[in-house]
Enzyme design. Structure first.
Site, PDB file in Angstrom:
ATOM      1  N   LYS A  61       0.731  -1.402   0.316  1.00  0.00           N
ATOM      2  CA  LYS A  61      -0.210  -0.572  -0.062  1.00  0.00           C
ATOM      3  C   LYS A  61       0.808   1.370   0.082  1.00  0.00           C
ATOM      4  CE  LYS A  61      -2.251   1.494   3.931  1.00  0.00           C
ATOM      5  NZ  LYS A  61      -1.579   3.490   3.793  1.00  0.00           N
ATOM      6  N   ASN A  62       1.744   1.230   0.870  1.00  0.00           N
ATOM      7  CA  ASN A  62       2.731   2.463   0.674  1.00  0.00           C
ATOM      8  C   ASN A  62       3.523   3.036   0.115  1.00  0.00           C
ATOM      9  OD1 ASN A  62       1.243   2.907   3.174  1.00  0.00           O
ATOM     10  ND2 ASN A  62       2.757   2.809   4.914  1.00  0.00           N
TER      11      ASN A  62
ATOM     12  N   CYS B 278      -5.163  13.612  13.275  1.00  0.00           N
ATOM     13  CA  CYS B 278      -6.155  12.012  12.391  1.00  0.00           C
ATOM     14  C   CYS B 278      -6.626  10.912  13.607  1.00  0.00           C
ATOM     15  CB  CYS B 278      -5.828  11.164  11.241  1.00  0.00           C
ATOM     16  SG  CYS B 278      -3.764  10.413  12.066  1.00  0.00           S
TER      17      CYS B 278
ATOM     18  N   ARG C 241      -0.246  14.667  13.376  1.00  0.00           N
ATOM     19  CA  ARG C 241       0.476  14.237  11.822  1.00  0.00           C
ATOM     20  C   ARG C 241       0.638  15.869  10.551  1.00  0.00           C
ATOM     21  NH1 ARG C 241      -0.833   8.119  10.025  1.00  0.00           N
ATOM     22  NH2 ARG C 241       0.523   8.357   9.154  1.00  0.00           N
TER      23      ARG C 241
ATOM     24  N   ASP D 207       4.368   0.300  11.839  1.00  0.00           N
ATOM     25  CA  ASP D 207       3.247  -0.022  11.327  1.00  0.00           C
ATOM     26  C   ASP D 207       2.965  -1.798  11.777  1.00  0.00           C
ATOM     27  OD1 ASP D 207       2.300   2.280  10.353  1.00  0.00           O
ATOM     28  OD2 ASP D 207       2.968   1.519   8.117  1.00  0.00           O
TER      29      ASP D 207
ATOM     30  N   ARG E  13      -9.263  -0.651   3.927  1.00  0.00           N
ATOM     31  CA  ARG E  13      -8.381   0.632   3.814  1.00  0.00           C
ATOM     32  C   ARG E  13      -6.755  -0.158   3.268  1.00  0.00           C
ATOM     33  NH1 ARG E  13      -6.303   4.926   8.149  1.00  0.00           N
ATOM     34  NH2 ARG E  13      -4.967   5.382   6.163  1.00  0.00           N
TER      35      ARG E  13
HETATM   36  C1  UD1 Z   1       4.120   7.158   6.597  1.00  0.00           C
HETATM   37  C2  UD1 Z   1       3.127   5.609   6.336  1.00  0.00           C
HETATM   38  C3  UD1 Z   1       2.624   5.260   7.318  1.00  0.00           C
HETATM   39  C4  UD1 Z   1       3.618   5.544   8.985  1.00  0.00           C
HETATM   40  C5  UD1 Z   1       4.523   5.919   8.683  1.00  0.00           C
HETATM   41  C6  UD1 Z   1       5.571   6.064   9.287  1.00  0.00           C
HETATM   42  C7  UD1 Z   1       2.408   5.964   4.069  1.00  0.00           C
HETATM   43  C8  UD1 Z   1       1.170   6.004   3.260  1.00  0.00           C
HETATM   44  N1  UD1 Z   1       1.786   6.170   5.414  1.00  0.00           N
HETATM   45  O1  UD1 Z   1       2.876   8.059   7.161  1.00  0.00           O
HETATM   46  O2  UD1 Z   1       2.231   3.745   7.077  1.00  0.00           O
HETATM   47  O3  UD1 Z   1       3.542   4.395  10.061  1.00  0.00           O
HETATM   48  O4  UD1 Z   1       4.714   6.728   7.617  1.00  0.00           O
HETATM   49  O5  UD1 Z   1       6.253   4.875   9.585  1.00  0.00           O
HETATM   50  O6  UD1 Z   1       3.702   5.636   3.693  1.00  0.00           O
HETATM   51  N2  UD1 Z   1       5.536  14.800  11.007  1.00  0.00           N
HETATM   52  C9  UD1 Z   1       5.844  16.191  10.879  1.00  0.00           C
HETATM   53  N3  UD1 Z   1       5.822  16.416  10.732  1.00  0.00           N
HETATM   54  C10 UD1 Z   1       5.637  16.834   8.921  1.00  0.00           C
HETATM   55  C11 UD1 Z   1       5.622  14.944   8.396  1.00  0.00           C
HETATM   56  C12 UD1 Z   1       5.675  14.219   9.552  1.00  0.00           C
HETATM   57  O7  UD1 Z   1       6.093  16.984  12.235  1.00  0.00           O
HETATM   58  O8  UD1 Z   1       5.382  17.620   7.846  1.00  0.00           O
HETATM   59  C13 UD1 Z   1       6.088  13.379  11.905  1.00  0.00           C
HETATM   60  C14 UD1 Z   1       3.981  12.480  12.112  1.00  0.00           C
HETATM   61  O9  UD1 Z   1       3.547  14.165  12.820  1.00  0.00           O
HETATM   62  C15 UD1 Z   1       5.000  11.295  13.179  1.00  0.00           C
HETATM   63  C16 UD1 Z   1       6.306  11.221  12.502  1.00  0.00           C
HETATM   64  O10 UD1 Z   1       6.873  12.231  11.600  1.00  0.00           O
HETATM   65  O11 UD1 Z   1       5.068  12.251  14.204  1.00  0.00           O
HETATM   66  C17 UD1 Z   1       5.874   9.964  11.242  1.00  0.00           C
HETATM   67  O12 UD1 Z   1       5.561  10.856   9.878  1.00  0.00           O
HETATM   68  P1  UD1 Z   1       5.856  10.287   8.714  1.00  0.00           P
HETATM   69  O13 UD1 Z   1       7.184   9.602   8.856  1.00  0.00           O
HETATM   70  O14 UD1 Z   1       5.707  11.840   7.875  1.00  0.00           O
HETATM   71  O15 UD1 Z   1       4.400   9.108   8.109  1.00  0.00           O
HETATM   72  P2  UD1 Z   1       3.700   9.924   7.257  1.00  0.00           P
HETATM   73  O16 UD1 Z   1       4.896   9.514   6.330  1.00  0.00           O
HETATM   74  O17 UD1 Z   1       2.734  10.293   7.212  1.00  0.00           O
END
Ligand code: UD1
Length: 428
Positions: A22-23, A121, A126, A309, A401
Site C-alpha cells: 500500500k505505502n 487523525c 500529523r 506499523d 483501507r
Molecule cells: C508513512 C506511512 C505510514 C507509517 C509512517 C511512519 C505512507 C502512505 N504512510 O506515513 O503507514 O506509519 O510513514 O512509518 O507511506 N511529521 C511532522 N511534520 C511533517 C510530517 C511528519 O511533524 O511534515 C511527524 C508526524 O507527525 C509523525 C512523524 O513525523 O509523528 C512520522 O510521520 P511520517 O513519516 O511523515 O508518516 P507518513 O509519511 O504520514
C-alpha cells in the site's frame, strides 16, 4: 455496518500470497502526475486507500483504466496528459491523509497546488510542515486559508533541504518536486524506507536522476521532462509482518509467498528473539510457532528500525508471552488505542507516556471490540485468532483501507473468521 467474527483457537497452516505494498502504491500512483505519457502499474493491491487515491487522480484530470481481463488484476494504466485541476478536495484528504502526496508532483508539473489540510487523525496530529518547508526552500510560496494550503511557484529550483524528521511522505513529496526542478537538490535526513527506494527507482525509469535512495542523503538532478514507464510494486512488508505474527498469535506454520525478507530485518530479528522459527528464501518466508513465546522489548524507529506499523500486532504476541515486555512508540504520539481493546480480551497492559508495559497472560478470551485505526484493526484480528471463544470486531472499514482480502487469506490457512453485515449496512 460490517464486522468480523472470529472464533479463536484454530492453528494456522498453509500458504498466503503477499500483495503489493500500500505505502509504495500511493506515491507511485502520485508519480503518474509527473509525466504527460502513460504509466502502467502492476501488482496494485485492491484496497480502499488505493481506490480513494485513484478517485483523487481522476479529479485532477488523470485518465485511469484498470485491467479487467483475466490475469490483469492489479494492473492500472494512468494518463496525465491533460491535467484539469490542481486541487485535492477536503472529502478525499479527510478520508486518507496520504492524499497529500499529490502536492509535490503538482508543484513540479503545474507550479501550483491546493490541498485540503489533513488535520488531526486517530493516531496523532500529523502535520505537513516538513513538506511545506522543503517546497519553500525550492522557491515555492504557501498560504493557508479556509482549511486549505495553497502553494505556488514560478518554477521550482534545486535546493539543499535538511528534514527535521525523516518523514516518509515528506521525503516522497520533495523527491517528486525535485525531479523536474531547475538544478540539483540534496535532501538530508531523508527517510530510508523500501517504499522510498521503490519510488526513486520508478522515477529513474521515467528519466529522473536520483541517487542515494535507501540512504539518508538523496541527490536529485532536475530534468526537463519525464517519460512514461511500466512499474511493478514491491511486496507489502507490513502485510508480511502481520501474517508472520498471525502464525505467532494462533500457532502453526505459514509460508508467505512473494514476501521480501530483506525489508523486514529488524522485525524478524525481534520475532526470532521471541521464539518464532523464521526461515527466509528469495521469494518466501516460512514461519513456525510452537508453545509460548518469550517477552521481548521493542522501540519503534524510522526504517531500518522496528516499524510503527507493526507495533500493535507485536503487542498481541507480547500480551500472551511468558514475562514482562516494554513497547515504546517513538513515531506517533497517540498510537496505543488498541490497548483498551486488548484489555477487553484480558491483556494486562499499562501505558506510561510513550511506553506500554505488558505482562504476558496465559490466555485471552474473546469479546466484542472496535477497530480504531488501520494497524490497530490488524492487531485485533490477531488477538481474536489467539483468544478462546468469539471475538467480534466492529468498525472494520479501517482494515479494508490497507489489507487486501485479509479474512479470505486467513480462512485459507484454517482460521475461523467471517464477515457479517448488520441491519442497515451493505455487505461485500
Ligand atoms: C508513512 C506511512 C505510514 C507509517 C509512517 C511512519 C505512507 C502512505 N504512510 O506515513 O503507514 O506509519 O510513514 O512509518 O507511506 N511529521 C511532522 N511534520 C511533517 C510530517 C511528519 O511533524 O511534515 C511527524 C508526524 O507527525 C509523525 C512523524 O513525523 O509523528 C512520522 O510521520 P511520517 O513519516 O511523515 O508518516 P507518513 O509519511 O504520514
Amino acid at each position: 455496518m460490517e464486522s468480523l467474527v472470529i472464533n479463536g483457537g484454530n492453528r494456522l497452516k498453509g500458504q498466503i500470497r503477499i500483495s503489493g505494498a500500500k505505502n509504495a502504491a500511493l506515491p507511485i500512483l502520485a508519480a503518474s502526475l509527473l509525466s504527460p505519457e502513460p504509466i502502467t502499474v502492476h501488482n496494485l493491491p485492491a484496497l480502499e486507500d488505493v481506490k480513494i487515491f485513484v478517485s483523487l487522480l481522476r479529479e485532477l484530470g488523470v485518465s485511469v483504466e484498470s485491467g479487467t481481463e483475466e490475469g490483469q488484476k492489479g494492473v492500472v494504466c494512468l494518463d496525465a496528459a491533460n491535467l484539469s485541476s490542481f486541487e485535492a478536495p477536503h472529502d478525499l484528504v479527510r478520508k486518507m491523509r496520504a492524499s497529500v502526496l499529490v502536492l509535490g508532483p503538482l508543484m513540479a508539473r503545474l507550479g501550483r497546488a491546493r490541498v485540503s489540510l489533513p488535520g488531526g487523525c486517530a493516531i496523532g496530529a500529523r502535520p505537513i510542515d516538513i513538506h511545506l518547508k522543503g517546497l519553500e526552500l525550492m522557491g515555492a510560496k504557501y498560504s493557508i486559508a479556509g482549511g486549505f494550503v495553497e502553494v505556488k511557484t514560478r518554477g521550482l529550483k534545486g535546493a539543499r533541504i535538511y528534514l527535521d524528521f525523516p518523514s516518509v511522505t515528506g521525503t516522497e513529496n520533495l523527491m517528486m518536486a525535485a525531479v523536474l526542478a531547475r538544478g540539483t537538490s540534496v535532501i538530508e535526513n531523508a527517510a530510508k524506507e523500501p517504499e522510498i527506494t521503490d519510488l526513486a527507482r520508478m522515477l529513474n525509469s521515467m528519466g529522473a536522476r536520483i541517487t542515494g535512495a535507501g540512504s539518508s542523503t538523496l541527490n536529485i538532478e532536475g530534468v526537463s521532462g519525464l517519460s512514461g514507464t511500466e512499474w511493478s510494486i514491491i511486496p507489502d512488508r507490513i502485510e508480511t509482518g502481520t501474517y508472520i505474527m498471525a502464525a505467532g498469535a494462533a500457532g502453526g506454520e505459514l509460508e508467505l509467498i512473494g514476501a521480501e525478507a530483506g525489508h523486514l530485518e529488524s522485525a524478524i530479528t525481534k520475532l526470532r528473539a521471541a521464539g518464532l522459527k523464521i526461515e527466509c528464501s528469495q521469494n518466501a518466508i516460512r514461519v513456525r510457532s510452537r508453545g509460548r513465546l518469550k517477552s521481548v522489548d521493542i522501540k519503534t524507529q524510522p526504517y531500518p528500525g522496528f516499524p510503527t506499523d507493526l507495533q500493535a500486532q507485536f503487542m498481541v504476541l507480547m500480551a500472551r508471552a511468558g514475562g514482562l515486555s516494554v513497547i515504546t512508540e517513538n513515531i506517533f504520539e497517540n498510537r496505543f488505542m488498541h490497548v483498551a481493546e486488548l484489555q477487553r480480551l484480558g491483556a494486562d497492559i499499562k501505558i506510561e507516556g510513550r511506553s506500554a508495559i505488558i505482562k504476558g497472560v496465559k490466555k485471552l478470551t474473546g469479546a466484542p471490540v472496535a477497530a480504531t485505526d488501520l494497524r490497530a484493526s490488524a492487531s485485533l484480528v490477531l488477538a481474536g485468532l489467539a483468544a478462546q471463544g468469539r471475538t467480534e470486531i466492529t468498525e472494520i472499514y479501517h482494515l479494508d483501507r490497507g489489507y487486501e482480502d485479509m479474512e479470505k487469506k486467513l480462512r485459507g490457512v484454517g482460521a475461523d473468521i467471517s464477515r457479517i453485515t448488520h441491519e442497515g449496512g451493505s455487505g461485500k
